[in-house]
Design a protein around this motif. Structure first.
Motif, PDB file in Angstrom:
ATOM      1  N   ARG A 172      64.825  52.147  46.150  1.00 55.04           N
ATOM      2  CA  ARG A 172      64.869  50.756  45.727  1.00 55.04           C
ATOM      3  C   ARG A 172      66.218  50.161  46.090  1.00 55.04           C
ATOM      4  NH1 ARG A 172      62.997  51.668  39.602  1.00 55.04           N
ATOM      5  NH2 ARG A 172      64.141  53.594  39.977  1.00 55.04           N
ATOM      6  N   ARG A 173      66.372  48.891  45.875  1.00 51.27           N
ATOM      7  CA  ARG A 173      67.616  48.228  46.250  1.00 51.27           C
ATOM      8  C   ARG A 173      68.781  48.718  45.402  1.00 51.27           C
ATOM      9  NH1 ARG A 173      66.023  41.855  47.208  1.00 51.27           N
ATOM     10  NH2 ARG A 173      64.572  42.209  48.955  1.00 51.27           N
ATOM     11  N   PRO A 174      69.980  48.764  45.996  1.00 48.17           N
ATOM     12  CA  PRO A 174      71.145  49.194  45.216  1.00 48.17           C
ATOM     13  C   PRO A 174      71.527  48.168  44.163  1.00 48.17           C
ATOM     14  CG  PRO A 174      71.799  48.445  47.402  1.00 48.17           C
ATOM     15  CD  PRO A 174      70.302  48.492  47.400  1.00 48.17           C
ATOM     16  N   ILE A 175      72.213  48.632  43.142  1.00 51.17           N
ATOM     17  CA  ILE A 175      72.738  47.766  42.083  1.00 51.17           C
ATOM     18  C   ILE A 175      74.241  47.626  42.313  1.00 51.17           C
ATOM     19  CG2 ILE A 175      73.163  47.521  39.609  1.00 51.17           C
ATOM     20  CD1 ILE A 175      70.631  49.165  39.127  1.00 51.17           C
ATOM     21  N   HIS A 176      74.692  46.415  42.575  1.00 56.57           N
ATOM     22  CA  HIS A 176      76.117  46.154  42.747  1.00 56.57           C
ATOM     23  C   HIS A 176      76.643  45.559  41.446  1.00 56.57           C
ATOM     24  CE1 HIS A 176      76.218  47.186  46.985  1.00 56.57           C
ATOM     25  NE2 HIS A 176      75.081  46.531  47.120  1.00 56.57           N
ATOM     26  N   LEU A 177      77.522  46.275  40.789  1.00 52.32           N
ATOM     27  CA  LEU A 177      78.045  45.880  39.487  1.00 52.32           C
ATOM     28  C   LEU A 177      79.079  44.769  39.635  1.00 52.32           C
ATOM     29  CD1 LEU A 177      78.560  49.464  38.013  1.00 52.32           C
ATOM     30  CD2 LEU A 177      76.663  47.906  37.553  1.00 52.32           C
ATOM     31  N   PRO A 178      79.367  44.032  38.551  1.00 54.45           N
ATOM     32  CA  PRO A 178      80.469  43.053  38.582  1.00 54.45           C
ATOM     33  C   PRO A 178      81.769  43.730  39.016  1.00 54.45           C
ATOM     34  CG  PRO A 178      79.167  42.813  36.589  1.00 54.45           C
ATOM     35  CD  PRO A 178      78.667  44.054  37.248  1.00 54.45           C
TER      36      PRO A 178
END
Length: 306
Positions: free
Chosen positions: A4-10
């Motif tokens: 799935r798509r990556p999660i880019h954190l704040p």
């Protein structure tokens, strides 16, 4: 395995996680943990391998590592070598860090650096020998014992990923086992399982050699207590240790007296699975997977965007 798509954190949170990762990796000055060079040099396996996917998840790595050590300590000669010649009792965090970095280097490191590290480990093993409490001689470079250590490590990391992150199908399982054969041979482990079926047969063959020991429970007490996570998350660490025990074959748990007291509650299983799946999508710039991708000219989030 479906990605799935990556999660880019704040940015502030991402920077804090990267700083913590960098501090963990660089804490041991005796081990140069550089996964970014030499530029373009491949590892034992490539970025499209199953190994690169499995080893990128810190939650399942911890769980799988604990499960692997439990299995190692169940074999009396391996137990004597590990427990009698390591710093685990005195400095468990440092031993966990070194072991984790060695695994990362074997998977993600440039091949020349991985081979250099493996030669150092092999030389160290050549100096370790002794006798168990029951009078059995052992050597840390015994191919039979190294085969068990390699097989238990493969079991732990693969089964932890399958149970707590994403299911791994049979085709991917076979690929994973075969991807580890070359490095295992350099460590001195021969005839290692190449499929899940071979691994199960090997475990069954080892059944009568495994035994319960107070050392296993001492190890579990240490790994539950060592400060790997911030204090507010200490309860999570306890759950992860139980998650490691839950992936062991039922007959192993019975043989080692790891009964129902080590079971997770249903809500804890759900929490760990959700956390494992989310963590699997968060790229850490300072971690070996992202560094290795940069070395090969790939985006840092390559492994998280497939």
């Amino acid at each position: 395995m479906r990605r799935r798509r990556p999660i880019h954190l704040p940015r502030p949170l991402q920077d804090r996680l990267d700083a913590a990762t960098r501090a963990f990796i660089q804490a041991d000055r005796r081990f140069v943990a550089d996964f970014t060079s030499p530029a373009g040099e491949p590892a034992f396996t490539g970025p499209d391998s199953i190994s690169w996917q499995v080893f990128k998840n810190p939650l399942s790595l911890f769980v799988g590592g604990v499960a692997a050590v439990i299995l190692e300590l169940a074999e009396p000669r391996v137990r004597a070598g590990v427990w009698g010649h390591s710093t685990f009792r005195g400095d468990p965090l440092e031993r966990i860090r070194r072991t984790g970095l060695s695994a990362m280097m074997t998977v993600y490191g440039a091949r020349s650096r991985s081979e250099q590290m493996i030669r150092r480990v092999v030389a160290m093993h050549a100096r370790i020998n002794g006798t168990t409490d029951d009078g059995m001689p052992y050597r840390a470079d015994d191919p039979e014992l190294l085969r068990w250590v390699q097989a238990t490590a493969s079991f732990g990391f693969l089964e932890a990923y399958d149970a707590w992150v994403h299911p791994v199908d049979e085709v991917a399982r076979s690929r994973f086992h075969k991807e580890g054969v070359e490095a295992a041979r350099l460590y001195g482990a021969h005839d290692t399982p190449r499929t899940g079926h071979e691994r199960d047969l090997y475990f069954a063959m080892m059944r009568d050699r495994l035994e319960a020991s107070s050392v296993i429970f001492e190890f579990l007490d240490i790994v539950r207590g060592v400060r790997l996570l911030p204090r507010p998350l200490a309860g999570v660490q306890e759950m992860l240790v139980k998650a490691a025990i839950e992936i062991l074959p039922e007959w192993v748990r019975e043989r080692l007296s790891l009964g129902a007291a080590w079971d997770l509650r249903p809500w804890q299983r759900l929490l760990i699975r959700r956390a494992g799946a989310i963590i699997d999508r968060i790229p850490l710039r300072a971690a070996p997977p992202a560094q290795a991708c940069r070395r090969l000219g790939l985006p840092e989030d390559y492994l998280y965007a497939r």
